[in-house]
Scaffold this motif. Sequence first.
Motif, PDB file in Angstrom:
ATOM      1  N   ARG A   1      -0.832  -1.820  11.907  1.00 31.80           N
ATOM      2  CA  ARG A   1      -2.199  -2.272  11.691  1.00 31.80           C
ATOM      3  C   ARG A   1      -2.426  -3.620  12.378  1.00 31.80           C
ATOM      4  O   ARG A   1      -3.455  -3.857  13.001  1.00 31.80           O
ATOM      5  CB  ARG A   1      -2.479  -2.381  10.196  1.00 31.80           C
ATOM      6  CG  ARG A   1      -3.899  -2.849   9.899  1.00 31.80           C
ATOM      7  CD  ARG A   1      -4.140  -3.006   8.408  1.00 31.80           C
ATOM      8  NE  ARG A   1      -5.450  -3.561   8.172  1.00 31.80           N
ATOM      9  CZ  ARG A   1      -5.694  -4.862   8.033  1.00 31.80           C
ATOM     10  NH1 ARG A   1      -4.717  -5.728   8.100  1.00 31.80           N
ATOM     11  NH2 ARG A   1      -6.922  -5.290   7.832  1.00 31.80           N
TER      12      ARG A   1
ATOM     13  N   SER B   1      -3.644   1.326   7.542  1.00 33.73           N
ATOM     14  CA  SER B   1      -3.707   0.475   6.344  1.00 33.73           C
ATOM     15  C   SER B   1      -3.646   1.320   5.080  1.00 33.73           C
ATOM     16  O   SER B   1      -3.087   0.892   4.082  1.00 33.73           O
ATOM     17  CB  SER B   1      -4.947  -0.412   6.357  1.00 33.73           C
ATOM     18  OG  SER B   1      -6.100   0.361   6.231  1.00 33.73           O
ATOM     19  N   SER B   2      -4.157   2.545   5.138  1.00 30.07           N
ATOM     20  CA  SER B   2      -4.133   3.408   3.952  1.00 30.07           C
ATOM     21  C   SER B   2      -2.734   3.868   3.575  1.00 30.07           C
ATOM     22  O   SER B   2      -2.487   4.185   2.422  1.00 30.07           O
ATOM     23  CB  SER B   2      -5.026   4.629   4.149  1.00 30.07           C
ATOM     24  OG  SER B   2      -6.355   4.240   4.257  1.00 30.07           O
TER      25      SER B   2
ATOM     26  N   LYS C   1     -10.639  -2.010   3.936  1.00 34.81           N
ATOM     27  CA  LYS C   1      -9.656  -0.947   3.682  1.00 34.81           C
ATOM     28  C   LYS C   1      -8.279  -1.600   3.506  1.00 34.81           C
ATOM     29  O   LYS C   1      -8.001  -2.620   4.125  1.00 34.81           O
ATOM     30  CB  LYS C   1      -9.596   0.009   4.878  1.00 34.81           C
ATOM     31  CG  LYS C   1     -10.771   0.935   4.986  1.00 34.81           C
ATOM     32  CD  LYS C   1     -10.631   1.820   6.219  1.00 34.81           C
ATOM     33  CE  LYS C   1     -11.868   2.681   6.373  1.00 34.81           C
ATOM     34  NZ  LYS C   1     -11.910   3.401   7.633  1.00 34.81           N
ATOM     35  N   PRO C   2      -7.392  -1.019   2.767  1.00 33.12           N
ATOM     36  CA  PRO C   2      -7.535   0.279   2.122  1.00 33.12           C
ATOM     37  C   PRO C   2      -8.086   0.166   0.702  1.00 33.12           C
ATOM     38  O   PRO C   2      -7.965  -0.870   0.063  1.00 33.12           O
ATOM     39  CB  PRO C   2      -6.084   0.775   2.062  1.00 33.12           C
ATOM     40  CG  PRO C   2      -5.281  -0.471   1.893  1.00 33.12           C
ATOM     41  CD  PRO C   2      -6.018  -1.554   2.637  1.00 33.12           C
TER      42      PRO C   2
ATOM     43  N   ARG D   1      -7.624  -4.685  19.329  1.00 33.07           N
ATOM     44  CA  ARG D   1      -9.084  -4.710  19.222  1.00 33.07           C
ATOM     45  C   ARG D   1      -9.646  -6.022  19.760  1.00 33.07           C
ATOM     46  O   ARG D   1     -10.692  -6.049  20.410  1.00 33.07           O
ATOM     47  CB  ARG D   1      -9.529  -4.492  17.774  1.00 33.07           C
ATOM     48  CG  ARG D   1     -11.024  -4.182  17.663  1.00 33.07           C
ATOM     49  CD  ARG D   1     -11.406  -3.710  16.297  1.00 33.07           C
ATOM     50  NE  ARG D   1     -11.163  -4.717  15.286  1.00 33.07           N
ATOM     51  CZ  ARG D   1     -11.318  -4.521  13.972  1.00 33.07           C
ATOM     52  NH1 ARG D   1     -11.699  -3.351  13.541  1.00 33.07           N
ATOM     53  NH2 ARG D   1     -11.076  -5.471  13.106  1.00 33.07           N
TER      54      ARG D   1
ATOM     55  N   ASN E   1     -10.352   1.609  15.397  1.00 32.38           N
ATOM     56  CA  ASN E   1     -10.832   1.521  14.014  1.00 32.38           C
ATOM     57  C   ASN E   1     -10.223   2.630  13.173  1.00 32.38           C
ATOM     58  O   ASN E   1      -9.831   2.416  12.029  1.00 32.38           O
ATOM     59  CB  ASN E   1     -12.366   1.611  13.953  1.00 32.38           C
ATOM     60  CG  ASN E   1     -13.023   0.310  14.327  1.00 32.38           C
ATOM     61  OD1 ASN E   1     -12.424  -0.753  14.209  1.00 32.38           O
ATOM     62  ND2 ASN E   1     -14.249   0.379  14.798  1.00 32.38           N
ATOM     63  N   GLN E   2     -10.158   3.824  13.755  1.00 32.24           N
ATOM     64  CA  GLN E   2      -9.591   4.946  13.012  1.00 32.24           C
ATOM     65  C   GLN E   2      -8.107   4.717  12.751  1.00 32.24           C
ATOM     66  O   GLN E   2      -7.626   4.921  11.631  1.00 32.24           O
ATOM     67  CB  GLN E   2      -9.813   6.244  13.790  1.00 32.24           C
ATOM     68  CG  GLN E   2      -9.545   7.451  12.921  1.00 32.24           C
ATOM     69  CD  GLN E   2     -10.094   8.727  13.490  1.00 32.24           C
ATOM     70  OE1 GLN E   2     -10.941   8.718  14.383  1.00 32.24           O
ATOM     71  NE2 GLN E   2      -9.608   9.837  12.976  1.00 32.24           N
TER      72      GLN E   2
ATOM     73  N   SER F   1     -12.701  -1.421   8.245  1.00 33.89           N
ATOM     74  CA  SER F   1     -11.465  -1.904   8.877  1.00 33.89           C
ATOM     75  C   SER F   1     -11.624  -3.347   9.364  1.00 33.89           C
ATOM     76  O   SER F   1     -10.682  -3.980   9.795  1.00 33.89           O
ATOM     77  CB  SER F   1     -11.107  -1.051  10.093  1.00 33.89           C
ATOM     78  OG  SER F   1     -10.912   0.268   9.721  1.00 33.89           O
TER      79      SER F   1
ATOM     80  N   GLN G   1       0.831  -1.199   0.000  1.00 34.78           N
ATOM     81  CA  GLN G   1       0.000   0.000   0.000  1.00 34.78           C
ATOM     82  C   GLN G   1       0.873   1.259   0.000  1.00 34.78           C
ATOM     83  O   GLN G   1       0.484   2.305  -0.540  1.00 34.78           O
ATOM     84  CB  GLN G   1      -0.953  -0.005   1.212  1.00 34.78           C
ATOM     85  CG  GLN G   1      -1.901   1.155   1.266  1.00 34.78           C
ATOM     86  CD  GLN G   1      -2.909   1.175   0.120  1.00 34.78           C
ATOM     87  OE1 GLN G   1      -3.130   0.176  -0.571  1.00 34.78           O
ATOM     88  NE2 GLN G   1      -3.545   2.305  -0.096  1.00 34.78           N
TER      89      GLN G   1
ATOM     90  N   MET H   1      -6.526   1.894  12.667  1.00 37.31           N
ATOM     91  CA  MET H   1      -6.370   0.783  11.720  1.00 37.31           C
ATOM     92  C   MET H   1      -6.593   1.250  10.299  1.00 37.31           C
ATOM     93  O   MET H   1      -5.854   0.901   9.389  1.00 37.31           O
ATOM     94  CB  MET H   1      -7.395  -0.313  12.024  1.00 37.31           C
ATOM     95  CG  MET H   1      -6.910  -1.340  12.982  1.00 37.31           C
ATOM     96  SD  MET H   1      -8.094  -2.637  13.202  1.00 37.31           S
ATOM     97  CE  MET H   1      -8.050  -3.423  11.618  1.00 37.31           C
ATOM     98  N   GLY H   2      -7.652   2.005  10.113  1.00 38.53           N
ATOM     99  CA  GLY H   2      -7.994   2.478   8.772  1.00 38.53           C
ATOM    100  C   GLY H   2      -6.897   3.350   8.177  1.00 38.53           C
ATOM    101  O   GLY H   2      -6.469   3.148   7.036  1.00 38.53           O
ATOM    102  N   SER H   3      -6.427   4.315   8.955  1.00 37.70           N
ATOM    103  CA  SER H   3      -5.392   5.221   8.424  1.00 37.70           C
ATOM    104  C   SER H   3      -4.060   4.490   8.265  1.00 37.70           C
ATOM    105  O   SER H   3      -3.335   4.718   7.299  1.00 37.70           O
ATOM    106  CB  SER H   3      -5.232   6.465   9.303  1.00 37.70           C
ATOM    107  OG  SER H   3      -5.011   6.101  10.638  1.00 37.70           O
TER     108      SER H   3
END
Lengths: 188, 139
Positions: free
Chosen positions: A122, A114-115, B120-121, A129, A107-108, B99, A29, A110-112
């Motif tokens: 992550r 992974s992005s 994601k992503p 979690r 969650n936030q 997620s 990524q 993890m999302g950022s």
Amino acid sequence: MLGLSLDQLRTDMNRLLAILFHQGVLDEQFLQLQQLQDESSPNFVSEVVNIYFHESEKLLRNLRALLYLPISLSLLLYLINEVKMSDVLCRVDRELCDYKKMEIQLNQLMGSSSSIGAQRLRNVCIAFRAASNHNNRPGCLRALELLEYEYCYLKNKLHELFQIEQQRMLAAAVRYPAPHQHLNNPQA
Amino acid sequence: MKKGGRKFSALVVDDDQVIRNFEEKLLARFELETKVVKNGEEALKLFREGYTFDVVVMDMEMPVKNGPEWYGGTCRPLVQATRALRAMGVDCMIVGVTSRGDGPEKAELEAAGLNCCWEKPLNDKIVRTILDELAKKSS
């Protein structure tokens, strides 16, 4: 001399990236992110990653507060004899930690993560979690410590990468000055 | 690209700035005209103002305040936002990004009118899949 410096910097960058991929700190990524950098946004990667660091630090502080604040309050109650110590420990582990709020932060993060391709971070979030879903405060504490370690490591390495990238861009600018400089100074 | 040479348009709905910046850039790379908002309420506001989009890409775990209660950790905000959009007559593609892996909420989301969801992503493969679907729809 300058040419060697440019090549050396490129080699240093590639070597550092290879290490980070090999260690699993970054995944493909991050390459996706690099591919989005272009002439219209030449600093896209560093800009996005710096926002990520800024936001992540807030999330980590929130997680720390969610895990540690309840024990402070419970100890206060114990000290003023409102509760027994055994009750303190029980309440902290089962009742006082706001696991739902923890899940929001995770969650936030993890999302950022992974992005931008921060794979190891992550993965720690996933473990965190899982502990949070089981109201497992000791597990959450261990995960938070690991998360903070991984975050520091990632931040240091990416800052190192961006520094090399900046040096490379400066070296390239010196080696290949913009065309107007030749017109103004024919002797250059 | 749409039939007739017009570009497809996308709306990104995510409370995280890193993800908004990344998804906006990724979708623009595939020539989608993209707008970004922070939550479902802002998305609904755009549609009420008359904006239209070919696809809405929505974060499945946005925490949205509704009175004193936070819905964080569930996809409830996405369910609400999707239902509200469909109730307004919005028939564009709505995709969720999460997620988590496949969860029990998937059936509820599909019932609310979500077209599909991905983990994601967002990446170029997912965007190509979305574009293929949009191209089939517009032909």
